[in-house]
Design a protein around this motif. Structure first.
Motif: not given
Length: 202
Positions: A31-55
């Motif tokens: 259920k996690v999306t790139p927007a969720v990851i950017k918001m969660a990791l924004g406290q550590f710095g600036n997220v430049v890009n999120v790339e999911f690895i397909p299984n």
């Protein structure tokens, strides 16, 4: 020729720098999306890009891993340190996310290393390596079946959890709505006077 080699070396050096500032996230919820990851990791710095690895081992489009590129290596290191020491969850899922340093092999668009020759050869059935490859292939098929069974179970458990969380949210909302209605229609003041209790807004 030397110009091409220099360009290849420069491109690979830039890629290595990108690897150093990238974090590999594992055990993500589907259920996690790139927007969720950017918001969660924004406290550590600036997220430049999120790339999911397909299984590719399962017939579902539910990547559970991602490569997250940060602005610099320092931010990436702080994420790894924080997630190693403390459980980190996204979207309220019960699975703590694991973080570690990204490696060059994890990138699908990685450039070929300069000054390194890649050798490819066919293996004859009489070659001892052929039997090793055959056993590895059988093991991969077995692991794929086991992984698929686990993923199905995990999806069912997460669906149950999502329903429980939705029900809990609804019941909490109803409670707060009821308290708000009591406060607004004056019933709370009557009850407070009856029991000799002072309300905060009085």
């Amino acid at each position: 020729m030397s110009t091409n080699t220099e360009e290849a070396r420069k491109a690979y050096a830039e890629f290595e720098e990108k690897v150093r500032r990238t974090v590999f996230l594992d055990n993500l919820s589907h259920k996690v999306t790139p927007a969720v990851i950017k918001m969660a990791l924004g406290q550590f710095g600036n997220v430049v890009n999120v790339e999911f690895i397909p299984n590719y081992t399962i017939p579902y489009n539910i990547p559970q891993c991602a490569l997250v590129e940060m602005e610099d290596a320092k931010q990436a290191n702080s994420i790894i340190t924080e997630m190693t020491d403390f459980p980190f969850m996204m979207s309220g899922m019960p699975r703590p996310i694991r973080a570690r340093r990204a490696r060059a092999e994890m990138f699908a668009d990685r450039p070929a290393p300069p000054d390194r020759k890649i050798e490819v050869r066919w293996v004859d059935p009489s070659d001892p390596d052929f039997q090793v490859a055959k056993k590895l292939k059988e093991m991969v098929v077995r692991h794929q079946a086991e992984t698929l069974a686990l993923v199905k179970l995990q999806l069912e458990e997460e669906e149950k959890l999502a329903m429980q969380q939705a029900e809990l949210l609804k019941s909490n909302f109803k409670k707060f709505e009821m308290i708000e209605n009591i406060m607004q229609d004056g019933a709370a003041s009557c009850l407070a006077r009856h029991y000799g209790v002072k309300l905060a807004d009085e």
